[in-house]
Design a protein around this motif. Structure first.
Motif, PDB file in Angstrom:
ATOM      1  N   ILE A  23       0.905  -1.158   0.000  1.00 10.00           N
ATOM      2  CA  ILE A  23       0.000   0.000   0.000  1.00 10.00           C
ATOM      3  C   ILE A  23       0.938   1.200   0.000  1.00 10.00           C
ATOM      4  CG2 ILE A  23      -1.801   1.307   1.205  1.00 10.00           C
ATOM      5  CD1 ILE A  23      -2.867  -1.338   0.195  1.00 10.00           C
ATOM      6  N   LYS A  24       0.862   2.018  -1.044  1.00  7.90           N
ATOM      7  CA  LYS A  24       1.932   2.966  -1.334  1.00  7.90           C
ATOM      8  C   LYS A  24       1.890   4.243  -0.493  1.00  7.90           C
ATOM      9  CE  LYS A  24       3.475   0.528  -4.878  1.00  7.90           C
ATOM     10  NZ  LYS A  24       4.713  -0.268  -4.710  1.00  7.90           N
ATOM     11  N   TYR A  25       3.092   4.728  -0.186  1.00  9.31           N
ATOM     12  CA  TYR A  25       3.296   6.061   0.385  1.00  9.31           C
ATOM     13  C   TYR A  25       3.602   6.986  -0.774  1.00  9.31           C
ATOM     14  CZ  TYR A  25       6.770   9.614   1.922  1.00  9.31           C
ATOM     15  OH  TYR A  25       7.503  10.757   2.104  1.00  9.31           O
ATOM     16  N   TRP A  26       2.795   8.039  -0.948  1.00  6.07           N
ATOM     17  CA  TRP A  26       3.094   9.035  -1.972  1.00  6.07           C
ATOM     18  C   TRP A  26       2.483  10.341  -1.504  1.00  6.07           C
ATOM     19  CZ3 TRP A  26       6.689   8.787  -5.455  1.00  6.07           C
ATOM     20  CH2 TRP A  26       6.733   9.695  -6.514  1.00  6.07           C
ATOM     21  N   GLY A  27       3.314  11.226  -1.027  1.00  5.60           N
ATOM     22  CA  GLY A  27       2.820  12.540  -0.619  1.00  5.60           C
ATOM     23  C   GLY A  27       3.049  12.806   0.862  1.00  5.60           C
ATOM     24  N   LYS A  28       3.567  14.015   1.145  1.00  9.62           N
ATOM     25  CA  LYS A  28       3.812  14.428   2.532  1.00  9.62           C
ATOM     26  C   LYS A  28       2.850  15.545   2.916  1.00  9.62           C
ATOM     27  CE  LYS A  28       8.820  13.851   1.793  1.00  9.62           C
ATOM     28  NZ  LYS A  28       8.761  13.708   0.342  1.00  9.62           N
ATOM     29  N   ARG A  29       2.424  15.524   4.161  1.00  8.36           N
ATOM     30  CA  ARG A  29       1.661  16.674   4.665  1.00  8.36           C
ATOM     31  C   ARG A  29       2.605  17.644   5.374  1.00  8.36           C
ATOM     32  NH1 ARG A  29       0.750  12.624   8.684  1.00  8.36           N
ATOM     33  NH2 ARG A  29       0.868  13.470  10.813  1.00  8.36           N
ATOM     34  N   ASP A  30       3.813  17.173   5.701  1.00 11.77           N
ATOM     35  CA  ASP A  30       4.838  18.039   6.290  1.00 11.77           C
ATOM     36  C   ASP A  30       6.172  17.574   5.742  1.00 11.77           C
ATOM     37  OD1 ASP A  30       6.972  18.987   7.962  1.00 11.77           O
ATOM     38  OD2 ASP A  30       5.545  19.372   9.572  1.00 11.77           O
ATOM     39  N   ASN A  38      -0.871   9.665   3.961  1.00  6.74           N
ATOM     40  CA  ASN A  38      -1.602   8.428   4.262  1.00  6.74           C
ATOM     41  C   ASN A  38      -0.660   7.381   4.862  1.00  6.74           C
ATOM     42  OD1 ASN A  38      -1.040   8.287   1.000  1.00  6.74           O
ATOM     43  ND2 ASN A  38      -0.768   6.282   1.929  1.00  6.74           N
ATOM     44  N   SER A  39      -1.237   6.429   5.562  1.00  9.62           N
ATOM     45  CA  SER A  39      -0.457   5.297   6.071  1.00  9.62           C
ATOM     46  C   SER A  39      -0.021   4.427   4.896  1.00  9.62           C
ATOM     47  CB  SER A  39      -1.303   4.469   7.037  1.00  9.62           C
ATOM     48  OG  SER A  39      -1.659   5.230   8.175  1.00  9.62           O
ATOM     49  N   SER A  40       0.997   3.610   5.108  1.00 10.73           N
ATOM     50  CA  SER A  40       1.455   2.694   4.058  1.00 10.73           C
ATOM     51  C   SER A  40       1.833   1.368   4.695  1.00 10.73           C
ATOM     52  CB  SER A  40       2.638   3.295   3.293  1.00 10.73           C
ATOM     53  OG  SER A  40       3.678   3.653   4.181  1.00 10.73           O
ATOM     54  N   LEU A  41       1.975   0.350   3.852  1.00 13.19           N
ATOM     55  CA  LEU A  41       2.285  -0.977   4.371  1.00 13.19           C
ATOM     56  C   LEU A  41       3.274  -1.653   3.437  1.00 13.19           C
ATOM     57  CD1 LEU A  41      -0.392  -3.152   6.043  1.00 13.19           C
ATOM     58  CD2 LEU A  41       1.504  -4.218   4.860  1.00 13.19           C
ATOM     59  N   SER A  42       4.292  -2.275   4.006  1.00  9.47           N
ATOM     60  CA  SER A  42       5.350  -2.833   3.166  1.00  9.47           C
ATOM     61  C   SER A  42       5.786  -4.207   3.631  1.00  9.47           C
ATOM     62  CB  SER A  42       6.561  -1.890   3.154  1.00  9.47           C
ATOM     63  OG  SER A  42       7.079  -1.769   4.462  1.00  9.47           O
ATOM     64  N   VAL A 210      12.114  11.220 -12.729  1.00  9.09           N
ATOM     65  CA  VAL A 210      11.738  12.245 -11.747  1.00  9.09           C
ATOM     66  C   VAL A 210      11.960  11.628 -10.380  1.00  9.09           C
ATOM     67  CG1 VAL A 210       9.859  13.669 -10.840  1.00  9.09           C
ATOM     68  CG2 VAL A 210       9.929  13.117 -13.281  1.00  9.09           C
ATOM     69  N   GLY A 211      12.841  12.213  -9.573  1.00  9.72           N
ATOM     70  CA  GLY A 211      13.081  11.674  -8.238  1.00  9.72           C
ATOM     71  C   GLY A 211      11.783  11.665  -7.453  1.00  9.72           C
ATOM     72  N   SER A 212      11.650  10.726  -6.514  1.00 10.22           N
ATOM     73  CA  SER A 212      10.374  10.619  -5.821  1.00 10.22           C
ATOM     74  C   SER A 212      10.085  11.827  -4.941  1.00 10.22           C
ATOM     75  CB  SER A 212      10.298   9.321  -5.027  1.00 10.22           C
ATOM     76  OG  SER A 212      11.454   9.129  -4.264  1.00 10.22           O
ATOM     77  N   THR A 213      11.108  12.472  -4.385  1.00 14.32           N
ATOM     78  CA  THR A 213      10.847  13.629  -3.521  1.00 14.32           C
ATOM     79  C   THR A 213      10.142  14.745  -4.290  1.00 14.32           C
ATOM     80  OG1 THR A 213      12.785  13.114  -2.195  1.00 14.32           O
ATOM     81  CG2 THR A 213      11.890  15.318  -1.962  1.00 14.32           C
ATOM     82  N   SER A 219       2.664  15.954  -7.071  1.00 14.15           N
ATOM     83  CA  SER A 219       1.390  15.242  -7.000  1.00 14.15           C
ATOM     84  C   SER A 219       0.490  15.827  -5.913  1.00 14.15           C
ATOM     85  CB  SER A 219       1.617  13.755  -6.716  1.00 14.15           C
ATOM     86  OG  SER A 219       2.327  13.134  -7.766  1.00 14.15           O
ATOM     87  N   VAL A 220       1.073  16.091  -4.747  1.00 15.14           N
ATOM     88  CA  VAL A 220       0.286  16.670  -3.655  1.00 15.14           C
ATOM     89  C   VAL A 220      -0.302  18.013  -4.094  1.00 15.14           C
ATOM     90  CG1 VAL A 220       0.457  17.718  -1.346  1.00 15.14           C
ATOM     91  CG2 VAL A 220       1.506  15.500  -1.789  1.00 15.14           C
TER      92      VAL A 220
END
Length: 432
Positions: A23-30, A38-42, A210-213, A219-220
């Motif tokens: 379950i992907k992590y994509w996007g920071k609120r801070d 959002n939460s993620s699972l790996s 495109v680096g993920s950061t 995206s956010v």
């Protein structure tokens, strides 16, 4: 005397694993504290095949912080690295240094860090996660600190907090603005599902476009789909995924893993300007997985029911009539990660070999854990291997789930592997 103590170099080396989000992590609120929307699972992957080894050394002789990645010097002034160095001295809620009355070596002695991967960096294999997890662990050892280290690792690279544990790991979104509750937690240990296997299909070892950061920030800022995903869909998906893992339900686990990967890449496409991480070969692998599953039985949600209507999406989809064979997921890059149960691996690897015939003079095509040989029935070949694309996949890495976290986290000293130090070029460090 104090002179000798000041000249001394204290060194620690440890290893850390790579993790693959289902379950992907994509996007920071801070973005300062690296708190996710959002939460993620790996799933933590086995260090025998994928790991980062990091040596950290401190000495009063070191005039500045220095960093080497795979033998090349890199910028040690990077804000995230500095955050880890700063936090690493005194992690929040850390217990007092347990040494017998002495205090740990104080910063601002310089820190020299050398890190190396046994896999290609920036090939979409989450090398930053393993690297920061490793660094935080080494610093904690160096400074004699114990405590909630996943919170420190998170400030280097968000997904690094998930590499602090083995097995199946959830990174909680958290609610607090200070991030104290945005930490990783193990959902199940690696021993929970011993049959689960992982195949990394390395499409290219080039750097990401495109680096993920940068990508996730765009995206956010621009994707309404991402916002909807984070708020409306992910909480339910996390709950479903935890249940599938606890029940060792490969069907549910695989379906949701593929859907979540596809949705993550849909949010990349919904970003403006759009971001493309998958390439033609990635898309062929996706098609191949669906053909292979379809050949082994109908895997469509709602299949076999009148009108074939899929249930509303906020329920976990019901199991399909025939068990799922393989499930794909892709991170911010073109490489596929395939989950399968052990008894499927040999046949699927052969299907991949026929679909993407390796160059005859190329490197070893299958690496990692041994893979048995399989002969493919004619009807499987004609149904699944449509147009072979020679040389499109560089190699396949066969691995499995690993535990416990970096360098034997959680155990006493005896659990730490004795790893040789990564050489720190030109510094006064010598491995003890």
């Amino acid at each position: 005397g104090t002179m000798a103590e000041d000249k001394a170099v204290t060194m620690v080396t440890c290893t850390a694993p790579v993790n693959m989000a289902v379950i992907k992590y994509w996007g920071k609120r801070d973005s300062e504290l690296i708190l996710p929307i959002n939460s993620s699972l790996s799933v933590t992957l086995h260090q025998d095949q994928l790991k980062t080894t990091t040596t950290a050394a401190i000495s009063r002789d070191f005039k500045e912080d220095r960093l080497w990645l795979n033998g090349e010097e890199a910028d040690a002034g990077h804000p995230r690295l500095q955050a880890c160095l700063r936090e690493g001295e005194s992690p929040p809620r850390a217990s007092v240094y347990p040494g017998r009355g002495q205090s740990p070596p104080r910063r601002r002695a310089g820190v020299h860090v050398a890190s190396e991967n046994n896999f290609p960096t920036a090939a979409g294999l989450a090398s930053s996660a393993a690297g920061y997890a490793c660094l935080v662990f080494a610093l904690a050892r160096l400074y004699g600190v114990e405590g909630e280290l996943s919170e420190v690792a998170r400030q280097g690279s968000g997904s690094a907090c998930r590499s602090m544990f083995g097995g199946f790991v959830q990174w909680h979104r958290g609610e607090r603005p200070d991030g104290k509750d945005s930490v990783a937690q193990q959902v199940a240990p690696e021993t929970h599902w011993p049959e689960l296997r992982v195949l990394v299909l390395v499409v290219s070892a080039e750097k990401k476009p495109v680096g993920s950061t940068a990508g996730m920030q765009t995206s956010v800022d621009t994707s309404p789909l991402l916002k909807h995903r984070a708020e409306a869909l992910v909480p339910e998906r996390i709950a479903c995924m935890v249940r599938h893992i606890r029940e060792r339900d490969f069907e549910g686990f695989g379906q949701l893993t593929m859907r979540d990967s596809n949705q993550f890449h849909a949010t990349c496409l919904d970003t403006f300007p759009p971001i493309f991480y998958l390439n033609d070969v990635s898309r062929r692998i996706i098609a191949l997985a669906h053909l292979y599953n379809a050949h082994h039985g109908c895997t469509k949600v709602g299949c076999g029911r009148p009108g074939g209507r899929a249930p509303p999406q906020h329920r976990c989809p019901p199991p399909s009539p025939a068990p799922l064979q393989v499930a794909y997921t892709f991170d911010a890059g073109p490489n596929a990660v395939i989950f399968a149960l052990a008894d499927t691996v040999a046949e699927f690897v052969e299907v991949v070999r026929r679909s993407f015939p390796p160059a005859p003079n190329g490197d070893q095509f299958v690496r990692g854990l041994p893979v048995g040989s399989a002969s493919l029935p004619e009807e499987l070949l004609s149904a699944v291997v449509l147009e072979p694309v020679p040389g499109a996949i560089r190699y396949i890495l066969h691995t499995k789930v690993w535990g416990p976290g970096p360098g034997g986290a959680g155990g006493g000293d005896s659990a730490w592997p004795l790893v040789p130090a990564v050489p720190i070029p030109g510094s006064v460090c010598r491995a003890p």
